[in-house]
Design a protein around this motif. Structure first.
Motif, PDB file in Angstrom:
ATOM      1  N   ARG A   7       0.830  -1.205   0.000  1.00 23.54           N
ATOM      2  CA  ARG A   7       0.000   0.000   0.000  1.00 23.54           C
ATOM      3  C   ARG A   7       0.868   1.260   0.000  1.00 23.54           C
ATOM      4  O   ARG A   7       0.571   2.244  -0.690  1.00 23.54           O
ATOM      5  CB  ARG A   7      -0.941  -0.011   1.204  1.00 23.54           C
ATOM      6  CG  ARG A   7      -2.041  -1.065   1.117  1.00 23.54           C
ATOM      7  CD  ARG A   7      -3.152  -0.771   2.117  1.00 23.54           C
ATOM      8  NE  ARG A   7      -2.716  -0.903   3.495  1.00 23.54           N
ATOM      9  CZ  ARG A   7      -2.751  -2.036   4.183  1.00 23.54           C
ATOM     10  NH1 ARG A   7      -3.189  -3.147   3.605  1.00 23.54           N
ATOM     11  NH2 ARG A   7      -2.363  -2.059   5.447  1.00 23.54           N
ATOM     12  N   ALA A   8       1.941   1.236   0.776  1.00 21.36           N
ATOM     13  CA  ALA A   8       2.827   2.402   0.856  1.00 21.36           C
ATOM     14  C   ALA A   8       3.505   2.671  -0.489  1.00 21.36           C
ATOM     15  O   ALA A   8       3.584   3.826  -0.942  1.00 21.36           O
ATOM     16  CB  ALA A   8       3.879   2.193   1.942  1.00 21.36           C
ATOM     17  N   ASP A  52       1.538  11.759 -10.114  1.00 23.21           N
ATOM     18  CA  ASP A  52       0.972  13.104 -10.069  1.00 23.21           C
ATOM     19  C   ASP A  52       2.012  14.142 -10.485  1.00 23.21           C
ATOM     20  O   ASP A  52       1.718  15.094 -11.212  1.00 23.21           O
ATOM     21  CB  ASP A  52       0.466  13.431  -8.665  1.00 23.21           C
ATOM     22  CG  ASP A  52      -0.831  12.689  -8.337  1.00 23.21           C
ATOM     23  OD1 ASP A  52      -1.485  12.220  -9.282  1.00 23.21           O
ATOM     24  OD2 ASP A  52      -1.160  12.571  -7.148  1.00 23.21           O
ATOM     25  N   ALA A  70       2.393   1.811  -3.379  1.00 23.23           N
ATOM     26  CA  ALA A  70       1.360   2.268  -4.321  1.00 23.23           C
ATOM     27  C   ALA A  70       1.115   3.770  -4.154  1.00 23.23           C
ATOM     28  O   ALA A  70       0.920   4.496  -5.139  1.00 23.23           O
ATOM     29  CB  ALA A  70       0.066   1.492  -4.104  1.00 23.23           C
ATOM     30  N   GLU A  71       1.127   4.242  -2.907  1.00 19.48           N
ATOM     31  CA  GLU A  71       0.952   5.671  -2.658  1.00 19.48           C
ATOM     32  C   GLU A  71       2.123   6.470  -3.210  1.00 19.48           C
ATOM     33  O   GLU A  71       1.946   7.562  -3.774  1.00 19.48           O
ATOM     34  CB  GLU A  71       0.789   5.927  -1.158  1.00 19.48           C
ATOM     35  CG  GLU A  71      -0.565   5.523  -0.603  1.00 19.48           C
ATOM     36  CD  GLU A  71      -1.711   6.274  -1.277  1.00 19.48           C
ATOM     37  OE1 GLU A  71      -1.581   7.498  -1.484  1.00 19.48           O
ATOM     38  OE2 GLU A  71      -2.721   5.637  -1.616  1.00 19.48           O
ATOM     39  N   LEU A  72       3.325   5.939  -3.057  1.00 22.83           N
ATOM     40  CA  LEU A  72       4.495   6.611  -3.615  1.00 22.83           C
ATOM     41  C   LEU A  72       4.421   6.659  -5.138  1.00 22.83           C
ATOM     42  O   LEU A  72       4.759   7.667  -5.761  1.00 22.83           O
ATOM     43  CB  LEU A  72       5.778   5.884  -3.174  1.00 22.83           C
ATOM     44  CG  LEU A  72       6.207   6.076  -1.717  1.00 22.83           C
ATOM     45  CD1 LEU A  72       7.383   5.174  -1.399  1.00 22.83           C
ATOM     46  CD2 LEU A  72       6.574   7.534  -1.456  1.00 22.83           C
ATOM     47  N   GLU A  73       3.987   5.546  -5.722  1.00 23.05           N
ATOM     48  CA  GLU A  73       3.828   5.499  -7.173  1.00 23.05           C
ATOM     49  C   GLU A  73       2.803   6.536  -7.630  1.00 23.05           C
ATOM     50  O   GLU A  73       2.996   7.218  -8.644  1.00 23.05           O
ATOM     51  CB  GLU A  73       3.385   4.099  -7.611  1.00 23.05           C
ATOM     52  CG  GLU A  73       3.204   3.953  -9.111  1.00 23.05           C
ATOM     53  CD  GLU A  73       2.662   2.590  -9.496  1.00 23.05           C
ATOM     54  OE1 GLU A  73       2.244   2.420 -10.655  1.00 23.05           O
ATOM     55  OE2 GLU A  73       2.643   1.680  -8.635  1.00 23.05           O
ATOM     56  N   ALA A  74       1.716   6.651  -6.884  1.00 24.77           N
ATOM     57  CA  ALA A  74       0.686   7.635  -7.228  1.00 24.77           C
ATOM     58  C   ALA A  74       1.236   9.055  -7.122  1.00 24.77           C
ATOM     59  O   ALA A  74       0.944   9.915  -7.957  1.00 24.77           O
ATOM     60  CB  ALA A  74      -0.521   7.462  -6.307  1.00 24.77           C
ATOM     61  N   ALA A  75       2.040   9.307  -6.070  1.00 26.76           N
ATOM     62  CA  ALA A  75       2.619  10.637  -5.896  1.00 26.76           C
ATOM     63  C   ALA A  75       3.554  10.974  -7.053  1.00 26.76           C
ATOM     64  O   ALA A  75       3.546  12.094  -7.576  1.00 26.76           O
ATOM     65  CB  ALA A  75       3.364  10.713  -4.567  1.00 26.76           C
ATOM     66  N   ARG A  83      -3.079   1.945 -11.794  1.00 25.59           N
ATOM     67  CA  ARG A  83      -3.959   3.096 -11.548  1.00 25.59           C
ATOM     68  C   ARG A  83      -3.440   4.326 -12.280  1.00 25.59           C
ATOM     69  O   ARG A  83      -4.208   5.193 -12.682  1.00 25.59           O
ATOM     70  CB  ARG A  83      -4.028   3.381 -10.051  1.00 25.59           C
ATOM     71  CG  ARG A  83      -4.798   2.332  -9.250  1.00 25.59           C
ATOM     72  CD  ARG A  83      -4.755   2.652  -7.772  1.00 25.59           C
ATOM     73  NE  ARG A  83      -5.369   3.946  -7.487  1.00 25.59           N
ATOM     74  CZ  ARG A  83      -5.277   4.564  -6.302  1.00 25.59           C
ATOM     75  NH1 ARG A  83      -4.576   4.005  -5.321  1.00 25.59           N
ATOM     76  NH2 ARG A  83      -5.870   5.720  -6.114  1.00 25.59           N
TER      77      ARG A  83
END
Length: 301
Positions: free
Chosen positions: A72-73, A83, A75-80, A278
Motif C-alpha cells: 500500500r505504501a 501526479d 502504491a501511494e508513492l507510485e501515485a505521488a 492506476r
C-alpha cells in the motif's frame, strides 16, 4: 538517520517473485546482494519476515502483515510520482517494449524511433520476439500483440488495427505460370509455406461466397519467418500468403503483385497492451498514442 524505506522495495519484489533468484534477475542484482538487503531489513525491524529454506520461502505472520502495508505504501508513492509526472510535458526514463519480429521491424520500430528522436530523455528498449511475453514477470512496460489476448485480465489493451492475409507472387512467376483468377485456379500452384517446428501451416482462404476452403499448393520451400517467405516469393519460388501490411510494401516496389487480397479465413486484431495500473506513466502513454496515430495507416492495404 535511518532510511525507513531501505530494503522495502526489494522485500516486495522478493515476495512477488516467489524466490530470491527471480527477484535478483528482475532487479539486475546478484542473489547474494538481494539476500543481504533482506537480512539488513529484518535486523533493522527486529523480526523475521521470511522463512527460508534451500528450496522455498514463505512469509511469516509478521512478514505477511508488513508486506501488505508495504504494498500500500509503495502504491501511494507510485501515485505521488505519477501526479508529479503528469505535470511534465516531456516523457523520460526507460521504456521496455516487446514486439513481434516482422511487424516490429516493419511497423512498430519506425514509430518508436521517431518518438525517441522527439524526446531525447526517453530511453527505448525494444525486444523482438514472436513469443507472447509475460509483461509483469519479465518487466516490460508495453507490448504489441497480434491475435487473441489470452492474458487480458491482467492487461489493458488499445486496438491498433486488423491484420488480413493476402496472396501474392513475383511478376516473373506470374508471367511464367499465369495469374490465377478463381480459387480453383490456385490449386496446384507452387507456394512458399509457413512452418513451425517442421509442421506446415495450411492455406485456408475464403471463396467468392465467403466460404472457407483449403488450398492444395505445392511448396518447395517452407520457412518460419514471414519476411523470409516474402524474400522467397520475390525470388520467384511461387505464391506467398502474407499479412497485408507486408505484401503491400513489396507490391509498391514492384517486387510482388497481388493475386488475391484479404482472402484469409480469419483476420487478427493488433493491440498495444500494458499492465493494469492506476496511473499510466507518461512515457507509456506517449508511446501508445504514437502507435495509435501511426499504425492504422501503415497497415491499410
Amino acid at each position: 538517520m535511518t532510511d525507513r524505506l531501505d530494503g522495502v522495495s526489494t522485500f516486495v519484489q522478493v515476495v512477488d517473485a516467489g524466490s530470491f533468484t527471480l527477484a535478483a534477475e528482475r532487479m539486475h542484482l546478484t542473489r547474494s546482494a538481494v539476500g543481504k538487503v533482506i537480512t539488513r531489513l529484518e535486523a533493522r525491524l527486529g523480526v523475521r519476515l521470511l522463512q527460508r529454506t534451500t528450496r522455498s520461502q514463505t512469509l511469516t505472520e509478521a512478514g505477511q502483515a508488513y508486506y501488505d502495508r508495504c504494498v500500500r505504501a509503495l502504491a501511494e508513492l507510485e501515485a505521488a510520482e505519477a501526479d508529479l509526472e503528469s505535470e511534465r510535458t516531456e516523457p523520460r526514463g526507460r521504456l521496455r517494449v516487446s514486439v513481434p519480429v516482422a511487424f516490429g521491424h516493419q511497423c512498430v520500430a519506425p514509430v518508436l524511433f521517431e518518438l525517441a528522436r522527439k524526446h531525447p530523455q526517453l530511453q527505448i528498449d525494444i525486444s523482438f520476439t514472436d513469443r507472447a511475453v509475460d509483461l509483469i514477470e519479465e518487466g516490460f512496460d508495453l507490448a504489441v500483440r497480434i491475435g487473441d489476448l489470452h492474458d487480458s485480465t491482467s492487461l489493458v489493451a488499445r486496438r491498433l488495427g486488423v491484420q488480413h492475409m493476402s496472396i501474392g507472387a513475383a511478376p516473373s512467376y506470374l508471367a511464367k505460370y499465369g495469374l490465377p483468377v478463381d480459387i480453383d485456379d490456385l490449386h496446384g500452384h507452387a507456394g512458399i509455406a509457413y512452418s513451425r517446428g517442421g509442421v506446415l501451416a495450411p492455406w485456408r482462404v475464403r471463396d467468392g461466397e465467403g466460404q472457407p476452403q483449403e488450398l492444395r499448393i505445392a511448396p518447395q520451400l517452407s520457412l518460419d519467418d514471414v519476411q523470409a517467405i516474402a524474400g522467397a516469393g520475390i525470388a520467384g519460388f511461387g505464391l506467398v500468403q502474407l499479412p497485408c501490411w507486408l505484401l503491400s510494401r513489396h507490391v509498391q516496389t514492384g517486387e510482388l503483385a497481388f493475386v488475391r487480397e484479404r482472402c484469409g479465413v480469419r483476420a487478427q486484431d493488433i493491440h498495444a497492451v500494458w499492465p493494469k495500473t492506476r496511473y499510466l506513466p507518461l512515457k507509456t502513454r506517449c508511446a501508445v498514442d504514437a502507435l495509435v496515430a501511426e499504425i492504422p495507416e501503415m497497415i491499410r492495404a
